[in-house]
Scaffold this active site. Sequence first.
Site, PDB file in Angstrom:
ATOM      1  N   ASP A 123       0.849  -1.191   0.000  1.00  0.00           N
ATOM      2  CA  ASP A 123       0.000   0.000   0.000  1.00  0.00           C
ATOM      3  C   ASP A 123       0.879   1.233   0.000  1.00  0.00           C
ATOM      4  OD1 ASP A 123      -2.448  -1.369   0.024  1.00  0.00           O
ATOM      5  OD2 ASP A 123      -2.536  -1.427   2.203  1.00  0.00           O
ATOM      6  N   ASP A 141      -7.001  -1.508  -4.609  1.00  0.00           N
ATOM      7  CA  ASP A 141      -8.074  -1.160  -3.673  1.00  0.00           C
ATOM      8  C   ASP A 141      -9.001  -0.111  -4.286  1.00  0.00           C
ATOM      9  OD1 ASP A 141      -6.870  -2.830  -1.756  1.00  0.00           O
ATOM     10  OD2 ASP A 141      -5.719  -1.170  -0.915  1.00  0.00           O
TER      11      ASP A 141
END
Length: 168
Positions: A123, A141
Amino acid sequence: MIKNVMNTGLSWLWLTLLCLVVDQVTKHQVVGSMELYESIQVLSFFSITYVHNLGAAFSFLADQGGWQRWFFTSIAAIASIVFIIWLAKTPKDKKLLSVAFALLLSGALGNLIDRVLFGYVIDFLDFYIGNNHWPAFNVADSMIFIGAALMIFDSFKNSDKESSASKK
């Protein structure tokens, strides 16, 4: 066979592939150019911050002993199969729904690749206000969120059409 595929939502697999490539390339760029936990401020409310997510959304179950890797890997693999089946069963004229499934598939595959290769998801998109940060996320995401939003929008759009048709 190819002609049949082109008459279904599978004709949008190019979008899945494009988003998957963008996801993997951006993750590769972050890993190749930053140290873990390094942060580069881009705007007053946004930074590129390299983190590993061992859990699911919002780091859910990240503090477990490792079993969650295979649990979330299985969920992503099953979800990917389901999205492919839904794409195959969606008529070509249902463009919004097909795009939603294609985006959901790209997100599931992007995070699945990370989990299989590394045991965690990479991330790096970090939004915040002052010292209050949303959990960091990635392109995959984002595709999952956009795909889910389009799916919800499509369901409302179609329910409005059905309501109008039943009133006539």
